[in-house]
Motif scaffolding. Structure first.
Motif, PDB file in Angstrom:
ATOM      1  N   THR A 187      -6.059  13.166  -8.828  1.00 43.96           N
ATOM      2  CA  THR A 187      -4.693  12.711  -9.307  1.00 43.96           C
ATOM      3  C   THR A 187      -3.594  13.197  -8.700  1.00 43.96           C
ATOM      4  N   ARG A 188      -3.947  14.339  -8.399  1.00 42.37           N
ATOM      5  CA  ARG A 188      -2.573  15.193  -7.715  1.00 42.37           C
ATOM      6  C   ARG A 188      -2.476  14.730  -6.200  1.00 42.37           C
ATOM      7  N   LEU A 189      -3.506  14.428  -5.470  1.00 39.19           N
ATOM      8  CA  LEU A 189      -3.680  14.065  -4.134  1.00 39.19           C
ATOM      9  C   LEU A 189      -2.953  12.631  -4.047  1.00 39.19           C
ATOM     10  N   LEU A 190      -3.274  11.869  -4.989  1.00 40.56           N
ATOM     11  CA  LEU A 190      -2.555  10.430  -5.004  1.00 40.56           C
ATOM     12  C   LEU A 190      -1.064  10.119  -5.216  1.00 40.56           C
ATOM     13  N   ALA A 191      -0.504  11.482  -5.384  1.00 41.79           N
ATOM     14  CA  ALA A 191       0.944  11.608  -5.414  1.00 41.79           C
ATOM     15  C   ALA A 191       1.386  12.188  -4.182  1.00 41.79           C
ATOM     16  N   TRP A 192       0.511  12.332  -3.113  1.00 41.01           N
ATOM     17  CA  TRP A 192       0.940  13.236  -1.877  1.00 41.01           C
ATOM     18  C   TRP A 192       2.336  12.222  -1.384  1.00 41.01           C
ATOM     19  N   LEU A 194       0.743  -1.286  -0.010  1.00 44.90           N
ATOM     20  CA  LEU A 194      -0.285  -0.027   0.118  1.00 44.90           C
ATOM     21  C   LEU A 194       0.895   1.384  -0.049  1.00 44.90           C
ATOM     22  N   ARG A 195       0.703   2.281  -0.957  1.00 44.12           N
ATOM     23  CA  ARG A 195       1.369   3.295  -1.158  1.00 44.12           C
ATOM     24  C   ARG A 195       0.618   4.574  -0.980  1.00 44.12           C
ATOM     25  N   ALA A 196      -0.544   4.426  -1.132  1.00 42.34           N
ATOM     26  CA  ALA A 196      -1.692   5.786  -1.077  1.00 42.34           C
ATOM     27  C   ALA A 196      -2.955   5.341  -0.549  1.00 42.34           C
ATOM     28  N   LEU A 197      -3.374   6.030   0.674  1.00 44.13           N
ATOM     29  CA  LEU A 197      -4.938   5.921   0.918  1.00 44.13           C
ATOM     30  C   LEU A 197      -5.503   7.251   0.868  1.00 44.13           C
ATOM     31  N   LEU A 198      -6.365   7.349   0.235  1.00 38.23           N
ATOM     32  CA  LEU A 198      -6.858   8.669  -0.127  1.00 38.23           C
ATOM     33  C   LEU A 198      -8.719   8.561   0.221  1.00 38.23           C
ATOM     34  N   CYS A 199      -9.102   9.132   1.213  1.00 37.15           N
ATOM     35  CA  CYS A 199     -10.188   8.985   1.772  1.00 37.15           C
ATOM     36  C   CYS A 199     -11.188  10.424   1.510  1.00 37.15           C
ATOM     37  N   PHE A 200     -12.519  10.083   1.178  1.00 40.39           N
ATOM     38  CA  PHE A 200     -13.229  11.111   0.705  1.00 40.39           C
ATOM     39  C   PHE A 200     -14.050  11.545   2.079  1.00 40.39           C
ATOM     40  N   LEU A 218       1.023   2.945   9.088  1.00 40.48           N
ATOM     41  CA  LEU A 218       1.229   2.698   7.458  1.00 40.48           C
ATOM     42  C   LEU A 218       2.324   3.292   7.013  1.00 40.48           C
ATOM     43  N   PRO A 219       3.548   3.007   7.369  1.00 41.28           N
ATOM     44  CA  PRO A 219       4.729   3.943   7.291  1.00 41.28           C
ATOM     45  C   PRO A 219       4.988   4.254   5.762  1.00 41.28           C
ATOM     46  N   GLY A 220       4.965   3.279   4.961  1.00 38.55           N
ATOM     47  CA  GLY A 220       5.135   3.417   3.366  1.00 38.55           C
ATOM     48  C   GLY A 220       4.110   4.085   2.813  1.00 38.55           C
ATOM     49  N   CYS A 221       3.032   4.547   3.286  1.00 35.58           N
ATOM     50  CA  CYS A 221       2.089   5.216   2.488  1.00 35.58           C
ATOM     51  C   CYS A 221       1.515   6.518   2.705  1.00 35.58           C
ATOM     52  N   ALA A 222       1.074   7.219   1.604  1.00 35.26           N
ATOM     53  CA  ALA A 222       0.589   8.419   1.800  1.00 35.26           C
ATOM     54  C   ALA A 222      -0.870   8.330   2.162  1.00 35.26           C
ATOM     55  N   VAL A 223      -1.094   9.156   3.504  1.00 36.57           N
ATOM     56  CA  VAL A 223      -2.416   9.187   3.862  1.00 36.57           C
ATOM     57  C   VAL A 223      -3.240  10.488   3.805  1.00 36.57           C
ATOM     58  N   VAL A 224      -4.091  10.817   3.127  1.00 38.28           N
ATOM     59  CA  VAL A 224      -4.916  11.865   2.780  1.00 38.28           C
ATOM     60  C   VAL A 224      -6.345  11.855   3.102  1.00 38.28           C
ATOM     61  N   VAL A 225      -6.823  12.709   3.781  1.00 39.23           N
ATOM     62  CA  VAL A 225      -8.280  12.884   3.786  1.00 39.23           C
ATOM     63  C   VAL A 225      -8.700  14.044   3.143  1.00 39.23           C
ATOM     64  N   ALA A 226      -9.458  14.122   2.060  1.00 35.96           N
ATOM     65  CA  ALA A 226      -9.988  15.104   1.470  1.00 35.96           C
ATOM     66  C   ALA A 226     -11.184  15.428   1.564  1.00 35.96           C
ATOM     67  N   GLU A 227     -11.279  16.665   2.493  1.00 39.43           N
ATOM     68  CA  GLU A 227     -12.671  17.154   2.678  1.00 39.43           C
ATOM     69  C   GLU A 227     -13.371  18.222   1.799  1.00 39.43           C
ATOM     70  N   TRP A 228     -14.083  17.394   0.933  1.00 40.57           N
ATOM     71  CA  TRP A 228     -14.511  18.215  -0.393  1.00 40.57           C
ATOM     72  C   TRP A 228     -15.742  19.003   0.038  1.00 40.57           C
ATOM     73  N   SER A 229     -15.983  19.936  -0.736  1.00 42.41           N
ATOM     74  CA  SER A 229     -17.245  20.764  -0.865  1.00 42.41           C
ATOM     75  C   SER A 229     -18.002  19.828  -1.891  1.00 42.41           C
ATOM     76  N   LEU A 230     -19.398  19.886  -1.952  1.00 49.17           N
ATOM     77  CA  LEU A 230     -20.102  19.136  -2.872  1.00 49.17           C
ATOM     78  C   LEU A 230     -19.546  19.132  -4.215  1.00 49.17           C
TER      79      LEU A 230
END
Length: 253
Positions: free
Chosen positions: A208-213, A123-129, A162-174
């Motif tokens: 796509t940019r967030l997945l490169a965090w 696992l290298r990227a975790l992006l949560c909506f 998850l030391p080898g993983c980028a973890v981002v929570v994207a708190e979107w507007s609608l």
């Protein structure tokens, strides 16, 4: 690539963007079986199958730990995009505990079940909506805002494991153009009340940019994503009040 809520309007379109960028190993996990999709989403899925011959579509409710474990047994995703969620509107004062649990389940509980089922070594990227409603909840969306607050805390808390993983929570507007707000027909009304929608193409470019965090727990972040003037990409503000102790930062996508 594993996308939860993968047969929703956003999940399908994220998969299409990843496929266009060259991803050829995509798994869509959703509680809805493919045969029950609305016509427009079924058409997107058909085009996606044609483009990604190895596409897998799996049916499971992410709130059911045993079902997720069976369905994802042995999975080694490089990327997990956690889009699963449920939207319902009502004042919190009118909600029973079960109502709040139903909103929370696909978000935070579902994330825990998915992470428990898959192998972490690849696992290298975790992006949560997430959602801006966890910061500025509309009076009818307090339960949904709470669900997204708990999601943010859960995701940032798991980052050190998850030391080898980028973890981002994207708190979107609608979003406009796809997603539950678009399907429910509330985008225009929300915009009139000051919640500017994110155009579909703009949001997908941001994904796509967030997945490169950057990878590693020291970079784990919750980003508040709302549109800025003239249709530019969203400005991302790292939440300064998260519970994982990360310092506040700003980043432009």
């Amino acid at each position: 690539m594993l996308i939860t809520g993968g047969l929703g309007g956003l999940g399908l379109r994220i998969a299409a963007v990843l496929a266009a960028a060259g991803a050829d190993d995509i798994t869509l996990l959703d509680v809805t079986p493919p045969g029950a999709l609305p016509r427009a989403d079924a058409a997107v899925l058909g085009r996606l199958r044609a483009r990604v011959p190895g596409l897998r579509v799996l049916t499971a409710d992410v709130t059911d730990r045993a079902a997720v474990a069976r369905t994802l047994a042995g999975a080694r995703p490089v990327t997990v995009v956690h889009c699963a969620g449920r939207v319902a509107g009502a004042p919190v004062s009118d909600c029973a505990p079960g109502d709040l649990a139903a909103l929370r389940g696909p978000k935070s509980t579902g994330l825990s079940h998915v992470l428990a089922a898959v192998r972490h070594s690849s696992l290298r990227a975790l992006l949560c909506f997430g959602s801006v409603t966890s910061h500025r909840a509309h009076r009818m969306m307090g339960g949904y805002g709470l669900a997204n607050e708990i999601l943010r805390r859960r995701a940032l808390a798991v980052a050190p494991r998850l030391p080898g993983c980028a973890v981002v929570v994207a708190e979107w507007s609608l979003w406009s153009g796809a997603g539950q707000a678009h399907r429910m027909g509330v985008v225009a009304g929300a915009a009139r009340q000051g919640m500017a929608p994110i155009p579909l193409r703009t949001g997908l470019d941001a994904v796509t940019r967030l997945l490169a965090w950057p990878r590693g727990p020291e970079h784990a972040a919750a980003l508040l994503l709302t549109p800025v003037a003239y249709g530019a990409l969203p400005t991302a503000v790292v939440d300064e009040g998260d519970t994982a102790g990360h310092s506040g930062r700003r980043a432009n996508l």
